[in-house]
Design an enzyme around this catalytic site. Structure first.
Site, PDB file in Angstrom:
ATOM      1  N   ILE A  89     -27.253  76.133   8.538  1.00 20.14           N
ATOM      2  CA  ILE A  89     -27.119  76.270   9.995  1.00 20.14           C
ATOM      3  C   ILE A  89     -27.836  75.114  10.697  1.00 20.14           C
ATOM      4  CG2 ILE A  89     -27.469  77.809  11.969  1.00 20.14           C
ATOM      5  CD1 ILE A  89     -27.524  80.158   9.941  1.00 20.14           C
TER       6      ILE A  89
ATOM      7  N   ASP B 113     -38.133  69.458   6.787  1.00 22.61           N
ATOM      8  CA  ASP B 113     -37.559  70.334   5.755  1.00 22.61           C
ATOM      9  C   ASP B 113     -38.223  69.967   4.432  1.00 22.61           C
ATOM     10  OD1 ASP B 113     -35.641  71.611   3.869  1.00 22.61           O
ATOM     11  OD2 ASP B 113     -34.380  71.819   5.652  1.00 22.61           O
TER      12      ASP B 113
ATOM     13  N   LYS C  26     -33.956  83.116   2.553  1.00 19.54           N
ATOM     14  CA  LYS C  26     -33.023  84.064   3.188  1.00 19.54           C
ATOM     15  C   LYS C  26     -32.274  84.984   2.232  1.00 19.54           C
ATOM     16  CE  LYS C  26     -29.127  80.938   3.017  1.00 19.54           C
ATOM     17  NZ  LYS C  26     -27.891  80.457   3.609  1.00 19.54           N
TER      18      LYS C  26
ATOM     19  N   SER D 189     -32.244  87.670  12.940  1.00 11.53           N
ATOM     20  CA  SER D 189     -31.048  88.168  12.250  1.00 11.53           C
ATOM     21  C   SER D 189     -30.755  89.594  12.688  1.00 11.53           C
ATOM     22  CB  SER D 189     -31.334  88.135  10.745  1.00 11.53           C
ATOM     23  OG  SER D 189     -30.378  88.892  10.047  1.00 11.53           O
TER      24      SER D 189
ATOM     25  N   THR E 156     -30.239  91.772  10.846  1.00 16.07           N
ATOM     26  CA  THR E 156     -30.906  92.602   9.836  1.00 16.07           C
ATOM     27  C   THR E 156     -32.135  93.317  10.418  1.00 16.07           C
ATOM     28  OG1 THR E 156     -31.529  92.578   7.506  1.00 16.07           O
ATOM     29  CG2 THR E 156     -32.407  90.815   8.827  1.00 16.07           C
TER      30      THR E 156
ATOM     31  N   TYR F 124     -36.986  90.587   3.156  1.00 14.76           N
ATOM     32  CA  TYR F 124     -36.467  89.475   3.968  1.00 14.76           C
ATOM     33  C   TYR F 124     -36.374  89.898   5.440  1.00 14.76           C
ATOM     34  CZ  TYR F 124     -32.958  86.681   6.393  1.00 14.76           C
ATOM     35  OH  TYR F 124     -32.286  85.945   7.346  1.00 14.76           O
TER      36      TYR F 124
ATOM     37  N   LYS G 188     -38.430  88.737   9.193  1.00 15.41           N
ATOM     38  CA  LYS G 188     -37.852  88.410  10.511  1.00 15.41           C
ATOM     39  C   LYS G 188     -38.454  89.322  11.590  1.00 15.41           C
ATOM     40  CE  LYS G 188     -35.099  85.128   9.215  1.00 15.41           C
ATOM     41  NZ  LYS G 188     -35.422  83.747   9.591  1.00 15.41           N
TER      42      LYS G 188
ATOM     43  N   TYR H  47     -28.727  86.472  14.653  1.00 14.76           N
ATOM     44  CA  TYR H  47     -27.398  86.095  14.177  1.00 14.76           C
ATOM     45  C   TYR H  47     -26.742  87.274  13.491  1.00 14.76           C
ATOM     46  CZ  TYR H  47     -29.893  81.543  13.854  1.00 14.76           C
ATOM     47  OH  TYR H  47     -30.670  80.438  14.061  1.00 14.76           O
TER      48      TYR H  47
ATOM     49  N   ASN I  56     -23.286  85.901  -0.518  1.00 16.59           N
ATOM     50  CA  ASN I  56     -22.543  86.320   0.679  1.00 16.59           C
ATOM     51  C   ASN I  56     -21.035  86.202   0.456  1.00 16.59           C
ATOM     52  OD1 ASN I  56     -25.266  84.835   2.166  1.00 16.59           O
ATOM     53  ND2 ASN I  56     -24.787  86.983   2.516  1.00 16.59           N
TER      54      ASN I  56
HETATM   55  P1  NAD Z   1     -30.670  77.475   4.471  1.00 15.60           P
HETATM   56  O1  NAD Z   1     -31.406  77.919   3.268  1.00 15.60           O
HETATM   57  O2  NAD Z   1     -29.411  76.696   4.266  1.00 15.60           O
HETATM   58  O3  NAD Z   1     -31.619  76.615   5.420  1.00 15.60           O
HETATM   59  C1  NAD Z   1     -33.011  76.845   5.507  1.00 15.60           C
HETATM   60  C2  NAD Z   1     -33.691  75.505   5.361  1.00 15.60           C
HETATM   61  O4  NAD Z   1     -35.111  75.702   5.453  1.00 15.60           O
HETATM   62  C3  NAD Z   1     -33.419  74.834   4.011  1.00 15.60           C
HETATM   63  O5  NAD Z   1     -33.017  73.506   4.219  1.00 15.60           O
HETATM   64  C4  NAD Z   1     -34.777  74.898   3.285  1.00 15.60           C
HETATM   65  O6  NAD Z   1     -34.956  73.797   2.417  1.00 15.60           O
HETATM   66  C5  NAD Z   1     -35.747  74.916   4.452  1.00 15.60           C
HETATM   67  N1  NAD Z   1     -37.053  75.554   4.177  1.00 15.60           N
HETATM   68  C6  NAD Z   1     -37.278  76.778   3.642  1.00 15.60           C
HETATM   69  N2  NAD Z   1     -38.597  77.007   3.565  1.00 15.60           N
HETATM   70  C7  NAD Z   1     -39.234  75.913   4.068  1.00 15.60           C
HETATM   71  C8  NAD Z   1     -40.588  75.544   4.258  1.00 15.60           C
HETATM   72  N3  NAD Z   1     -41.580  76.348   3.883  1.00 15.60           N
HETATM   73  N4  NAD Z   1     -40.856  74.357   4.820  1.00 15.60           N
HETATM   74  C9  NAD Z   1     -39.869  73.514   5.190  1.00 15.60           C
HETATM   75  N5  NAD Z   1     -38.564  73.792   5.023  1.00 15.60           N
HETATM   76  C10 NAD Z   1     -38.249  74.995   4.465  1.00 15.60           C
HETATM   77  O7  NAD Z   1     -30.385  78.758   5.359  1.00 15.60           O
HETATM   78  P2  NAD Z   1     -29.474  78.931   6.647  1.00 15.60           P
HETATM   79  O8  NAD Z   1     -28.339  79.798   6.279  1.00 15.60           O
HETATM   80  O9  NAD Z   1     -29.218  77.617   7.276  1.00 15.60           O
HETATM   81  O10 NAD Z   1     -30.435  79.796   7.555  1.00 15.60           O
HETATM   82  C11 NAD Z   1     -31.291  79.212   8.528  1.00 15.60           C
HETATM   83  C12 NAD Z   1     -32.140  80.290   9.164  1.00 15.60           C
HETATM   84  O11 NAD Z   1     -31.293  81.271   9.752  1.00 15.60           O
HETATM   85  C13 NAD Z   1     -33.053  81.034   8.178  1.00 15.60           C
HETATM   86  O12 NAD Z   1     -34.273  81.290   8.805  1.00 15.60           O
HETATM   87  C14 NAD Z   1     -32.286  82.311   7.924  1.00 15.60           C
HETATM   88  O13 NAD Z   1     -33.145  83.370   7.558  1.00 15.60           O
HETATM   89  C15 NAD Z   1     -31.655  82.561   9.279  1.00 15.60           C
HETATM   90  N6  NAD Z   1     -30.448  83.388   9.194  1.00 15.60           N
HETATM   91  C16 NAD Z   1     -29.422  82.988   8.390  1.00 15.60           C
HETATM   92  C17 NAD Z   1     -28.283  83.785   8.289  1.00 15.60           C
HETATM   93  C18 NAD Z   1     -27.131  83.377   7.389  1.00 15.60           C
HETATM   94  O14 NAD Z   1     -26.245  84.183   7.147  1.00 15.60           O
HETATM   95  N7  NAD Z   1     -27.074  82.149   6.888  1.00 15.60           N
HETATM   96  C19 NAD Z   1     -28.192  84.977   9.018  1.00 15.60           C
HETATM   97  C20 NAD Z   1     -29.268  85.339   9.845  1.00 15.60           C
HETATM   98  C21 NAD Z   1     -30.399  84.530   9.936  1.00 15.60           C
HETATM   99  C1  UD1 Z   2     -26.290  89.848   4.167  1.00 15.32           C
HETATM  100  C2  UD1 Z   2     -27.690  90.388   4.115  1.00 15.32           C
HETATM  101  C3  UD1 Z   2     -28.336  90.219   5.478  1.00 15.32           C
HETATM  102  C4  UD1 Z   2     -28.303  88.761   5.896  1.00 15.32           C
HETATM  103  C5  UD1 Z   2     -26.837  88.300   5.879  1.00 15.32           C
HETATM  104  C6  UD1 Z   2     -26.689  86.861   6.212  1.00 15.32           C
HETATM  105  C7  UD1 Z   2     -27.672  92.156   2.417  1.00 15.32           C
HETATM  106  C8  UD1 Z   2     -27.741  93.626   2.169  1.00 15.32           C
HETATM  107  N1  UD1 Z   2     -27.653  91.780   3.721  1.00 15.32           N
HETATM  108  O1  UD1 Z   2     -25.567  90.569   5.142  1.00 15.32           O
HETATM  109  O2  UD1 Z   2     -29.681  90.662   5.439  1.00 15.32           O
HETATM  110  O3  UD1 Z   2     -28.844  88.597   7.196  1.00 15.32           O
HETATM  111  O4  UD1 Z   2     -26.290  88.513   4.574  1.00 15.32           O
HETATM  112  O5  UD1 Z   2     -27.285  86.049   5.230  1.00 15.32           O
HETATM  113  O6  UD1 Z   2     -27.625  91.358   1.496  1.00 15.32           O
HETATM  114  N2  UD1 Z   2     -19.241  91.759   0.094  1.00 15.32           N
HETATM  115  C9  UD1 Z   2     -18.372  92.035  -0.935  1.00 15.32           C
HETATM  116  N3  UD1 Z   2     -18.444  91.253  -2.062  1.00 15.32           N
HETATM  117  C10 UD1 Z   2     -19.323  90.211  -2.189  1.00 15.32           C
HETATM  118  C11 UD1 Z   2     -20.198  89.946  -1.115  1.00 15.32           C
HETATM  119  C12 UD1 Z   2     -20.138  90.739   0.012  1.00 15.32           C
HETATM  120  O7  UD1 Z   2     -17.566  92.958  -0.863  1.00 15.32           O
HETATM  121  O8  UD1 Z   2     -19.348  89.554  -3.247  1.00 15.32           O
HETATM  122  C13 UD1 Z   2     -19.150  92.576   1.335  1.00 15.32           C
HETATM  123  C14 UD1 Z   2     -20.441  93.304   1.687  1.00 15.32           C
HETATM  124  O9  UD1 Z   2     -20.497  94.570   1.089  1.00 15.32           O
HETATM  125  C15 UD1 Z   2     -20.332  93.354   3.230  1.00 15.32           C
HETATM  126  C16 UD1 Z   2     -19.553  92.087   3.579  1.00 15.32           C
HETATM  127  O10 UD1 Z   2     -18.886  91.680   2.391  1.00 15.32           O
HETATM  128  O11 UD1 Z   2     -19.546  94.462   3.620  1.00 15.32           O
HETATM  129  C17 UD1 Z   2     -20.448  90.944   4.044  1.00 15.32           C
HETATM  130  O12 UD1 Z   2     -21.458  90.725   3.055  1.00 15.32           O
HETATM  131  P1  UD1 Z   2     -22.475  89.482   3.137  1.00 15.32           P
HETATM  132  O13 UD1 Z   2     -21.716  88.230   3.384  1.00 15.32           O
HETATM  133  O14 UD1 Z   2     -23.340  89.541   1.930  1.00 15.32           O
HETATM  134  O15 UD1 Z   2     -23.323  89.772   4.450  1.00 15.32           O
HETATM  135  P2  UD1 Z   2     -24.135  91.092   4.851  1.00 15.32           P
HETATM  136  O16 UD1 Z   2     -24.202  92.058   3.754  1.00 15.32           O
HETATM  137  O17 UD1 Z   2     -23.595  91.557   6.146  1.00 15.32           O
END
Ligand code: NAD
Ligand code: UD1
Length: 348
Positions: A14, A33, A86, A126, A128, A150, A154, A184, A206
């Protein structure tokens, strides 16, 4: 002079998209990073897309002195804090690593920001944090109750930030904290150029990256976790949001922190989601329609900890940040596929 935004975790999924959006909006960007879950290649790609430079420091946010050096060298005006671990499953196995990285790391960041008198922060929270709720459409005022380590990192960080902002009311001097907590829903998709996208290490947890890797033949079969939920087709429903829409919400949040709404400080949460749900089977059928590829899947047992259905009420973000999603599920799938096809091995 343009405002300078420090993007922690800016090399990640992101964060890299946020850097593109910030540079294109005219901000200067400084990335911190430690590359624990990302590659430096993503930073090169950001510069290719935008034609603009950014500053990069390979620093762990838990390293107070190294982080303070970055603030001393750069004229940072606000921070977008993405850095964090994450993976829900990993957080259950190694909770202390998660608390240390995410919670302690944020404490160090906040201390350094306070020392440098930089008090504008956008935090990656999140959906979550809502835990289990009887409502399926989440508004920001629902009770919080994360259900895994996790999620609790948050929730704890959100608490810490609310406390920090509340403490301003007890002081008569100094500038107040201005904080946006962005919750998010499920970010998917990739930049339209296909140059940056999600590059998970090993087997994805995911849904979307898993589906993409099955479609391209890297993985054999998707397990659909449960088809007996009380939803129209029995599979889980989530609110998927295009990563480019998501990061545009961050630019809007920075603008809001600089504006009237936050003139006397504050800490406020906003849902960033599309406001509608989509099932696992709908994701699969849209993927097949857009790509012409078959997604091989089987129905598997439910995954522990999964909820049947939830999606965002994003109306507060529309009202106060002037933000809403623009992209469709078809866009999310097409951009995921474009990234996957152009980068079958991710950034490697
Ligand atoms: P990501 O892992 O791709 O990016 C996180 C970045 O942070 C990475 O580049 C990692 O190297 C860096 N990092 C981790 N720990 C560090 C530290 N101690 N010091 C410096 N850098 C560090 O993840 P993302 O999907 O881009 O997520 C970004 C943020 O959004 C995270 O905080 C995550 O929890 C939050 N978030 C993500 C999702 C999702 O579905 N991807 C959903 C909700 C919230
Ligand atoms: C997950 C995390 C959540 C995090 C979010 C984004 C869990 C329980 N929750 O959410 O904390 O903020 O990712 O990083 O892990 N699914 C399948 N098959 C798969 C993978 C997923 O059927 O192989 C289904 C899941 O049951 C769900 C949907 O797809 O219904 C989305 O899953 P996923 O992408 O993992 O996101 P979340 O579970 O919503």
């Amino acid at each position: 002079m343009a405002n300078t935004v420090l993007v922690t975790g800016g090399a990640g999924y992101i964060g890299s998209h946020a850097c593109v959006e910030l540079l294109q909006a005219g901000y200067q960007v400084v990335v911190v990073d430690n590359l624990v879950n990302s590659k430096i290649e993503s930073l090169k790609r950001i510069q290719e897309i935008t034609g603009k430079p950014l500053a990069f420091y390979q620093v762990d946010i838990r390293d107070h002195d190294a982080l303070a050096d970055v603030f001393a060298k750069e004229s940072i005006t606000s921070v977008i804090h993405f850095a964090g671990l994450k993976a829900v499953g990993e957080s259950c196995e190694q909770p202390l690593m998660y608390y240390h990285n995410n919670v302690y790391g944020t404490m160090v960041l906040l201390a350094v920001m306070a020392e440098a008198n930089v008090k504008q922060l956008v935090f990656s929270s999140s959906a979550t944090v809502y835990g289990t709720n009887s409502e399926i459409q989440y508004t920001e005022d629902l009770p919080l109750g994360a259900v895994n380590p996790y999620g609790r990192t948050k929730a704890m960080i959100e608490d810490m930030l609310r406390d920090l902002s509340a403490a301003d009311a007890l002081k008569s001097t100094g500038s107040p904290w201005k904080i946006a907590l962005l919750r998010y829903f499920n970010p998917i998709g990739a930049h339209g150029s296909g140059k940056i996208g999600e590059d998970p290490n090993g087997i994805p947890n995911n849904l979307m990256p898993y589906v993409a890797q099955v479609a391209i033949g890297k993985l054999v079969q998707l397990s659909v976790f449960g088809d007996d939920y009380p939803t129209p087709d029995g599979t889980g429903i989530r609110d998927y949001i295009h990563v480019v829409d998501l990061v545009k919400g961050h630019v809007k949040a920075i603008e809001a922190l600089n504006g009237e709404k936050f003139a006397s400080g504050g800490c406020k949460a906003y849902n960033l989601g599309a406001g509608k749900g989509c099932s696992v089977l709908e994701i699969i059928s849209t993927f097949e329609k857009i790509t012409g590829r078959k997604v091989n899947y089987r129905i598997a047992p439910r995954r522990a900890g999964d909820l049947a259905e939830y999606f965002a009420d994003p109306s507060l973000a529309l009202k106060e940040l002037n933000w809403k999603v623009e992209k469709t599920l078809e866009d999310m799938v097409a951009d995921t596929w474009n990234w996957q096809v152009k980068n079958p091995q991710g950034y490697n």
